[in-house]
Design a protein around this motif. Sequence first.
Motif, PDB file in Angstrom:
ATOM      1  N   GLN A 100       0.886  -1.285   0.158  1.00  0.00           N
ATOM      2  CA  GLN A 100      -0.043  -0.079   0.026  1.00  0.00           C
ATOM      3  C   GLN A 100       0.948   1.304  -0.062  1.00  0.00           C
ATOM      4  N   GLU A 104      -3.153   5.370  -1.090  1.00  0.00           N
ATOM      5  CA  GLU A 104      -3.717   4.396  -2.030  1.00  0.00           C
ATOM      6  C   GLU A 104      -4.395   3.411  -1.241  1.00  0.00           C
ATOM      7  N   SER A 105      -4.952   2.614  -1.919  1.00  0.00           N
ATOM      8  CA  SER A 105      -5.636   1.445  -1.126  1.00  0.00           C
ATOM      9  C   SER A 105      -4.543   0.243  -1.561  1.00  0.00           C
ATOM     10  N   PRO A 106      -4.859  -0.813  -0.618  1.00  0.00           N
ATOM     11  CA  PRO A 106      -3.827  -2.094  -0.566  1.00  0.00           C
ATOM     12  C   PRO A 106      -3.854  -2.686  -2.173  1.00  0.00           C
ATOM     13  N   ARG A 162     -16.073   9.805  -0.274  1.00  0.00           N
ATOM     14  CA  ARG A 162     -14.254   9.658  -0.007  1.00  0.00           C
ATOM     15  C   ARG A 162     -13.872  10.022   1.366  1.00  0.00           C
ATOM     16  N   GLN A 187      -8.846   0.427   8.588  1.00  0.00           N
ATOM     17  CA  GLN A 187      -7.529   0.498   8.852  1.00  0.00           C
ATOM     18  C   GLN A 187      -7.299   1.491   9.856  1.00  0.00           C
ATOM     19  N   LEU A 196      -5.399  -3.936   8.751  1.00  0.00           N
ATOM     20  CA  LEU A 196      -6.669  -4.008   8.257  1.00  0.00           C
ATOM     21  C   LEU A 196      -7.571  -5.095   9.037  1.00  0.00           C
ATOM     22  N   PHE A 198     -12.073   0.396   3.997  1.00  0.00           N
ATOM     23  CA  PHE A 198     -12.025  -0.046   2.710  1.00  0.00           C
ATOM     24  C   PHE A 198     -13.046  -1.139   2.303  1.00  0.00           C
ATOM     25  N   PHE A 237      -9.447  -3.807  -3.807  1.00  0.00           N
ATOM     26  CA  PHE A 237     -10.132  -2.648  -2.948  1.00  0.00           C
ATOM     27  C   PHE A 237     -10.339  -1.436  -3.470  1.00  0.00           C
ATOM     28  N   GLY A 238     -11.251  -0.864  -2.886  1.00  0.00           N
ATOM     29  CA  GLY A 238     -11.704   0.564  -3.247  1.00  0.00           C
ATOM     30  C   GLY A 238     -10.593   1.572  -2.857  1.00  0.00           C
ATOM     31  N   SER A 239     -11.102   2.815  -3.175  1.00  0.00           N
ATOM     32  CA  SER A 239      -9.977   3.830  -2.746  1.00  0.00           C
ATOM     33  C   SER A 239     -10.153   4.266  -1.281  1.00  0.00           C
ATOM     34  N   GLY A 240     -11.364   3.623  -0.569  1.00  0.00           N
ATOM     35  CA  GLY A 240     -11.245   3.954   0.731  1.00  0.00           C
ATOM     36  C   GLY A 240     -11.991   5.260   1.039  1.00  0.00           C
TER      37      GLY A 240
END
Lengths: 113, 112
Positions: free
Chosen positions: A38, A42-44, B9, B37, B43, B90, B103-106
């Motif tokens: 990660q 950004e995302s993992p 977001r 997270q 996670l 996430f 995964f999405g962008s969170g």
Amino acid sequence: QQQVRQSPQSLTVWEGETAILNCSYEDSTFDYFPWYHQFPGESPALLIAIRPVSNKKEDGRFTIFFNKREKKFSLHIADSQPGDSATYFCAASPDTGYQNFYFGKGTSLTVIP
Amino acid sequence: EAAVTQSPRNKVAVTGGKVTLSCNQTNNHNNMYWYRQDTGHGLRLIHYSYGAGSTEKGDIPDGYKASRPSQENFSLILELATPSQTSVYFCASATSSAETLYFGSGTRLTVL
């Protein structure tokens, strides 16, 4: 209860060195061991993964070493580059058909030029 | 490439308020997941789903509900938000063999 333990929490290496990240697990039903990375903001994303039928998996500069007897696995990053600086998460998943993933707490890797 | 979209977001909520985090995936994946997270915790799995209409508790489900009304959509609901739920959330999807989580962008949630 932490299913997957990861160390070190942070690691700094010089460019060109090999970075070694370590993980261990307790549950012998775990059957799949991925590493995610990660980058900041950004995302993992999946980096590399191994199943215990093999004790080594290579993908370019990234290698997983797996020791089933000791329930340990590690990620070796050869010839580390500044662009490898990121947080790395190991994970484990049992072979139950629905794949619930247990993640380690992460290793923050910094590669100094 | 797998596409997982989260909204919003960023979200600021007040203690005791209701918060809904949304996730949409366009890859026809059966499995969907919600993780949070936090620094020092990595996670952690909150809820997951095998398909439309199913939701299962993960490792830290207390204070959260989930809803999977369709193959594409998976929501996380905080009925009574608390400051301890301040985190980055996430969403992820995967096929039934689930070898790769996408995964999405969170969503960064702050509960004041």
